[in-house]
Design a protein around this motif. Structure first.
Motif, PDB file in Angstrom:
ATOM      1  N   SER A   1      22.778 -10.555 -31.846  1.00 54.68           N
ATOM      2  CA  SER A   1      22.004  -9.749 -30.916  1.00 54.68           C
ATOM      3  C   SER A   1      21.831  -8.295 -31.346  1.00 54.68           C
ATOM      4  CB  SER A   1      22.621  -9.815 -29.517  1.00 54.68           C
ATOM      5  OG  SER A   1      24.010  -9.746 -29.574  1.00 54.68           O
ATOM      6  N   GLY A   2      22.628  -7.853 -32.303  1.00 57.15           N
ATOM      7  CA  GLY A   2      22.485  -6.455 -32.717  1.00 57.15           C
ATOM      8  C   GLY A   2      22.517  -6.297 -34.224  1.00 57.15           C
ATOM      9  N   VAL A   3      21.994  -5.170 -34.681  1.00 60.54           N
ATOM     10  CA  VAL A   3      22.051  -4.861 -36.108  1.00 60.54           C
ATOM     11  C   VAL A   3      22.711  -3.506 -36.309  1.00 60.54           C
ATOM     12  CG1 VAL A   3      20.042  -6.267 -36.754  1.00 60.54           C
ATOM     13  CG2 VAL A   3      19.727  -3.857 -36.113  1.00 60.54           C
ATOM     14  N   CYS A   4      23.215  -3.298 -37.524  1.00 58.95           N
ATOM     15  CA  CYS A   4      23.850  -2.040 -37.916  1.00 58.95           C
ATOM     16  C   CYS A   4      23.084  -1.514 -39.123  1.00 58.95           C
ATOM     17  CB  CYS A   4      25.299  -2.271 -38.319  1.00 58.95           C
ATOM     18  SG  CYS A   4      26.233  -3.254 -37.136  1.00 58.95           S
ATOM     19  N   LEU A   5      22.772  -0.251 -39.144  1.00 57.98           N
ATOM     20  CA  LEU A   5      21.987   0.290 -40.252  1.00 57.98           C
ATOM     21  C   LEU A   5      22.660   1.521 -40.850  1.00 57.98           C
ATOM     22  CD1 LEU A   5      18.427  -0.087 -38.649  1.00 57.98           C
ATOM     23  CD2 LEU A   5      19.405  -1.498 -40.477  1.00 57.98           C
ATOM     24  N   ASP A   6      22.357   1.757 -42.104  1.00 58.48           N
ATOM     25  CA  ASP A   6      22.877   2.933 -42.804  1.00 58.48           C
ATOM     26  C   ASP A   6      21.829   4.042 -42.828  1.00 58.48           C
ATOM     27  OD1 ASP A   6      25.441   1.929 -43.779  1.00 58.48           O
ATOM     28  OD2 ASP A   6      24.229   0.543 -44.970  1.00 58.48           O
ATOM     29  N   TYR A   7      22.304   5.255 -42.683  1.00 57.04           N
ATOM     30  CA  TYR A   7      21.422   6.406 -42.785  1.00 57.04           C
ATOM     31  C   TYR A   7      21.826   7.216 -44.000  1.00 57.04           C
ATOM     32  CZ  TYR A   7      19.283  10.910 -42.062  1.00 57.04           C
ATOM     33  OH  TYR A   7      18.559  12.059 -42.264  1.00 57.04           O
ATOM     34  N   PRO A   8      20.963   7.614 -44.884  1.00 54.06           N
ATOM     35  CA  PRO A   8      19.513   7.396 -44.787  1.00 54.06           C
ATOM     36  C   PRO A   8      19.029   6.130 -45.513  1.00 54.06           C
ATOM     37  CG  PRO A   8      19.977   8.941 -46.538  1.00 54.06           C
ATOM     38  CD  PRO A   8      21.300   8.530 -45.972  1.00 54.06           C
ATOM     39  N   SER A   9      19.903   5.404 -46.220  1.00 53.57           N
ATOM     40  CA  SER A   9      19.360   4.377 -47.124  1.00 53.57           C
ATOM     41  C   SER A   9      18.439   3.383 -46.422  1.00 53.57           C
ATOM     42  CB  SER A   9      20.489   3.660 -47.873  1.00 53.57           C
ATOM     43  OG  SER A   9      21.261   2.917 -46.972  1.00 53.57           O
ATOM     44  N   GLN A  10      18.780   2.974 -45.193  1.00 53.54           N
ATOM     45  CA  GLN A  10      17.904   2.019 -44.493  1.00 53.54           C
ATOM     46  C   GLN A  10      17.087   2.688 -43.396  1.00 53.54           C
ATOM     47  OE1 GLN A  10      21.299  -0.524 -43.484  1.00 53.54           O
ATOM     48  NE2 GLN A  10      20.361  -2.176 -44.666  1.00 53.54           N
ATOM     49  N   LEU A  11      17.208   3.999 -43.281  1.00 52.10           N
ATOM     50  CA  LEU A  11      16.543   4.691 -42.176  1.00 52.10           C
ATOM     51  C   LEU A  11      15.721   5.876 -42.654  1.00 52.10           C
ATOM     52  CD1 LEU A  11      19.424   4.420 -39.574  1.00 52.10           C
ATOM     53  CD2 LEU A  11      17.109   3.567 -39.257  1.00 52.10           C
ATOM     54  N   GLU A  12      15.198   5.737 -43.851  1.00 51.23           N
ATOM     55  CA  GLU A  12      14.347   6.830 -44.332  1.00 51.23           C
ATOM     56  C   GLU A  12      13.107   6.947 -43.446  1.00 51.23           C
ATOM     57  OE1 GLU A  12      13.631   6.830 -48.468  1.00 51.23           O
ATOM     58  OE2 GLU A  12      15.750   7.196 -48.927  1.00 51.23           O
ATOM     59  N   ASN A  13      12.626   5.788 -43.029  1.00 52.50           N
ATOM     60  CA  ASN A  13      11.495   5.783 -42.116  1.00 52.50           C
ATOM     61  C   ASN A  13      11.991   5.291 -40.746  1.00 52.50           C
ATOM     62  OD1 ASN A  13       9.213   5.173 -40.617  1.00 52.50           O
ATOM     63  ND2 ASN A  13       8.014   4.618 -42.452  1.00 52.50           N
ATOM     64  N   ILE A  14      12.273   6.255 -39.898  1.00 53.43           N
ATOM     65  CA  ILE A  14      12.902   5.909 -38.621  1.00 53.43           C
ATOM     66  C   ILE A  14      11.944   5.160 -37.699  1.00 53.43           C
ATOM     67  CG2 ILE A  14      13.866   6.933 -36.511  1.00 53.43           C
ATOM     68  CD1 ILE A  14      15.325   8.905 -38.247  1.00 53.43           C
ATOM     69  N   ASP A  15      10.706   5.530 -37.730  1.00 48.87           N
ATOM     70  CA  ASP A  15       9.748   4.836 -36.862  1.00 48.87           C
ATOM     71  C   ASP A  15       9.603   3.372 -37.257  1.00 48.87           C
ATOM     72  OD1 ASP A  15       9.289   7.067 -35.332  1.00 48.87           O
ATOM     73  OD2 ASP A  15       7.615   7.763 -36.565  1.00 48.87           O
ATOM     74  N   GLU A  16       9.578   3.148 -38.550  1.00 50.97           N
ATOM     75  CA  GLU A  16       9.487   1.777 -39.035  1.00 50.97           C
ATOM     76  C   GLU A  16      10.733   0.974 -38.620  1.00 50.97           C
ATOM     77  OE1 GLU A  16       7.399  -0.145 -40.117  1.00 50.97           O
ATOM     78  OE2 GLU A  16       8.309  -1.652 -41.411  1.00 50.97           O
ATOM     79  N   ALA A  17      11.893   1.605 -38.719  1.00 50.47           N
ATOM     80  CA  ALA A  17      13.127   0.931 -38.303  1.00 50.47           C
ATOM     81  C   ALA A  17      13.064   0.592 -36.814  1.00 50.47           C
ATOM     82  CB  ALA A  17      14.338   1.812 -38.602  1.00 50.47           C
ATOM     83  N   ARG A  18      12.597   1.564 -36.024  1.00 49.59           N
ATOM     84  CA  ARG A  18      12.484   1.329 -34.576  1.00 49.59           C
ATOM     85  C   ARG A  18      11.548   0.151 -34.295  1.00 49.59           C
ATOM     86  NH1 ARG A  18      10.956   6.069 -33.181  1.00 49.59           N
ATOM     87  NH2 ARG A  18      12.961   6.906 -32.476  1.00 49.59           N
ATOM     88  N   ARG A  19      10.447   0.127 -35.031  1.00 49.91           N
ATOM     89  CA  ARG A  19       9.476  -0.948 -34.853  1.00 49.91           C
ATOM     90  C   ARG A  19      10.122  -2.318 -35.170  1.00 49.91           C
ATOM     91  NH1 ARG A  19       6.077  -4.183 -37.469  1.00 49.91           N
ATOM     92  NH2 ARG A  19       6.818  -3.570 -39.535  1.00 49.91           N
ATOM     93  N   LEU A  20      10.872  -2.364 -36.284  1.00 49.31           N
ATOM     94  CA  LEU A  20      11.476  -3.632 -36.704  1.00 49.31           C
ATOM     95  C   LEU A  20      12.556  -4.083 -35.714  1.00 49.31           C
ATOM     96  CD1 LEU A  20      11.667  -2.944 -40.541  1.00 49.31           C
ATOM     97  CD2 LEU A  20      10.329  -4.765 -39.423  1.00 49.31           C
TER      98      LEU A  20
END
Lengths: 324, 324, 324, 324
Positions: C46-65
């Motif tokens: 039900s949840g995901v964990c992400l690294d900043y910035p390696s997986q969050l360079e584009n925050i809007d795209e991450a939010r969308r996904l």
């Protein structure tokens, strides 16, 4: 020959030294000729170890570099690690095609070693094992392992195969996990040109005393190579020799002397976060130190103490020859 | 015979279970006949293991007690631990008189075993090893060990000797430390009637997978006995079977089934701080559970999964046969 | 929200899973949107964990996904591992510029977490420690660590920082090595929004009982996150939960229930040689199994057994609710 | 005072040194006055440690013996091990009567220490822990432990309590298992007169670096005592100091110097199979060696190397001051 002892090494200390998190490594990769040049700057280093085919795609060039820098080629390893295709095993892979490939590359490596004048090849079956309970068929796995190494070795009897044991890593649990397991494998293979390696750190991390491990291989005429490094007994950290387990390192070199071992001492360190060249030099220096200290401490009196298992008396003989 | 499986035990769970601090133990000692009576109350226990001479000074009385309670005598151990005279070794002691004594008591134990109908004797060289670096002469130690066990065994070929390995304890480091070392020792001794024991907990604490350890002994025709218990891999805590390493215990019993092992399962627990009889009963019950669960999970499909090293598929087959 | 439990994971199982020898990894890398798609196929996640910035360079795209696949964002990690610049430490680095950078990236990660609705950020000071004896200045190191984490955390009190401990790896020896060390660090920092993580496997490999480790953090109000996996106590193998240490895993989930833990269960596995998606799915399934089994075994009678430390009675209550 | 350093010891080396198999021990017991006499023959030993009540039933006689041989009394231990009544815990026992007894004997020991001029008492809660998964109620156990030690300590503030941690043994898993756990316990108790002990070997076997462990206790003002011995990191073998982990022992003494530790160095060895008096003397000699070597290696340059985490440079400074 460069150096006053048979001390060799691969180029690990001059490589990026990747770990599973630091996937770009701790230093940039340099080409082979540059690694040779850096290695040539290491005082006391007399031999190198190379992988086939990754470092030996161009054999003539390798020969040239070895000669240029006046190195001996201590040993050659077949590339049966590095590649995901081996993930379920090399000689013991459930897939007969992969097993065949492991045998083939090992035989080719023997030819290469012969062509370049190496004494033996170094086989480390690091993918042969298992990760989980209820994963492997131990009977088949062991059968394949015995068969495959035997098949490779029988190809030519003039080149020796030194098999290296380790308890954990690359697989979570390896078949050839300690000196005893190795010895029983060698006994089952039953070929003169197949013997073993004691990697000091693998021995520590396998719950052994490395000097004793080497002795039991030697008793069977199977001590072909030794690798030198150190760790905290939990894992193969590949640290600089003697920096953690001083006494057991000294004891190891003492027994090498006692056993009359005349093969290579291969410095096998992986200095992730140290300066690569400085750590390399220190690894060789420490190996020289222990080789010479072993001679300094040996005496008939010390042999006598060990014969009667008198460690306090042994200690009293050794300390004044080591410490200020 | 009592019980539906070949499950045996010594009387450790009914003894004081001393530790080095709690030197009076956790319960009062009871005489041998009382121990027999208590053991007779353990459902599922069909055999007993006795020490010679400590529990067999009066052999006729022992025979009477064994028969009275309808037990089989699973094995007999020579008393080569318990006594400070062995502190520097039994078969490998630097003193030839002590080595001789170890051989003699082992031979006497073979006679006793024969007289009482035991299948084999159990030899655990727990003092043969070393405590400190620079304490032992490994060459001599190993030579004496091979020689002494061989000398004992050659006394009579109709009684088998099962040699037990362990990494640490009683000495800090033992010569016969793991299955591989044991196998190479057995190979060197080269006598049909000398084989090995896998003590499940010794195997775990030696950094092995116990099922694999048993398999390599079996491949060589040398799996004479198995001992069952559990621990946290750090030390031989002699806990109740299956209470820590559930999966590897199940896998161990599965491979016993696969290998067709038909010898004794010797419950070897040391319930310091538990009720002795209750822990004993639980140890036997758990052994029964695993013996039966092993049969329940076995199938050609599972063999197939292991052949191709597919642990996820193996797991999917096993779980529904084990869990609610 | 997807799934019936708060089970989350990073995308490790869908990544190459490099090891130090297999530097190209065991599978090819896939882009982030593909990882999201694969993760969306994992039932129960039900949840995901992400690294900043390696997986969050584009925050809007991450939010969308995240929204597209109906995930929650469980936590975000600052990228204070992965890069050789941290090799001598992050918050405890001898270089004040590097320490500053560690604080800065942690603060930015808090902002990102806040913007994306995560409950907390996950800080794993894996480079803060030492490799050799005589390498570190422990007084300074600890002082910097306390100061740096405190400085980062004081930036905004509405985002919590969960600090993760581990004994070994990436450095050979880490400062924040076990639950007790973590607790004393948290006590010294003394900020409400700084707490801890129990990674089940780190706890095992640190010589702890994970349930007890979680309990001592909980007693101090500092159990912010739990990570789930398994290993052989020697190293953080990041195996599928419950595949090795079944009982301690069950006990861990039982105590999570007892303690009323309502945070995320983060599956943290690294399936080097398994099929990534299949292992991922199995990891989530096992977590569901243990969450539900914990509820099934709980009862006032079991609490009563534990209160009087009667493990045999506890066991007798648990087994019939678990096993066929 | 005898000796030139604050080196003390209990009479373990002069006791039978029982193990769980060698229940009669490795030497015969001698009466207390004889132990004092033997201890008086140990050069460099300046203090003794005694147990209450086992060695202090006759306090006047003990005072006489201490004075007669010109010893200081370094510390006194309450007898909360040795006896099966503590098997489920002392301060954390589920039985309130046993908990009360633990508090009472601890308070009496404080009085005895005060009367005999000891600096502190030594409390080792070696039965406070658990053996099996699903045995203990961790919340209650920890609560009782905090409460009980606090209750004992609040009896009189002029006598300090030094609490000793250990990971395993006597119970398979102890609550106060490492320096961090101890620190968090001390923080929760919150009394000035309650602090900690670093037993070098317990620290190694708990997966710590002992110098770092001591440093984190010191930072909190809680380093009350240190115990000196050695082992192979697997178990508390209580070997002679410096005989296995030379570098970490030297580093430990170096940090004792750096931290300005001015308490006792308590040699805590258990020489099962060595001559008791000879081992005792060697243990004291090694402690002297390391105390003096620590001073010899210290320099502003070394501090500088550690400040920048440069272990190769540190090593280059240290070796010429240690080795021939």
């Amino acid at each position: 020959m460069r150096g006053r002892h048979k001390i060799a090494s691969g180029f690990g200390p001059l490589s990026p030294c990747v770990d599973r998190f630091t996937t770009m490594g701790y230093r940039d990769p340099v080409p082979l000729d540059e690694q040779f040049k850096q290695a040539a700057g290491i005082e006391g280093l007399s031999g190198v170890c190379l992988d086939y085919p990754s470092q030996l795609e161009n054999i003539d060039e390798a020969r040239r570099l070895i000669r240029l820098h006046d190195f001996a080629l201590a040993t050659v390893s077949p590339g049966i690690y590095y590649n995901r295709k081996w993930k379920l095993g090399t000689f013991s892979n459930p897939d007969p095609g992969v097993r065949r490939e492991a045998v083939e590359i090992t035989r080719q490596t023997m030819d290469v070693a012969s062509g370049l004048g190496a004494e033996d090849i170094l086989v480390w079956p690091a993918y042969d094992g298992f990760d989980y309970p209820f994963e492997a068929d131990y009977q088949r796995g062991w059968g394949y392992l015995v068969e495959g190494i035997g098949e490779a070795a029988s190809y030519r009897s003039d080149i020796r195969i030194a098999v290296e044991y380790k308890r954990q890593e690359i697989r979570n649990s390896l078949y050839v996990r300690n000196a005893g397991t190795l010895l029983s494998l060698l006994g089952e293979i039953g070929l003169e040109n197949v013997g073993g390696v004691v990697d000091y750190g693998h021995s520590l991390a396998a719950g052994e005393n490395p000097a004793e491990a080497a002795t039991i291989l030697h008793r069977a005429g199977k001590l072909f190579q030794v690798h030198i490094n150190d760790n905290y007994r939990d894992w193969d950290h590949d640290m600089i020799p003697g920096t953690v387990s001083f006494w057991e390192t000294l004891e190891f070199f003492y027994w090498m002397f006692r056993l009359g071992y005349d093969g290579w001492y291969i410095v096998d360190i992986f200095p992730y976060r140290l300066d690569g060249e400085a750590a390399f030099q220190d690894g060789v220096r420490q190996t020289e130190y222990f080789l010479e200290a072993a001679v300094r401490i040996q005496s008939p009196e010390l042999e006598e103490c060990l014969m009667r298992n008198d460690t306090l008396a042994a200690d009293a003989l050794i300390r004044p020859r080591i410490f200020l």
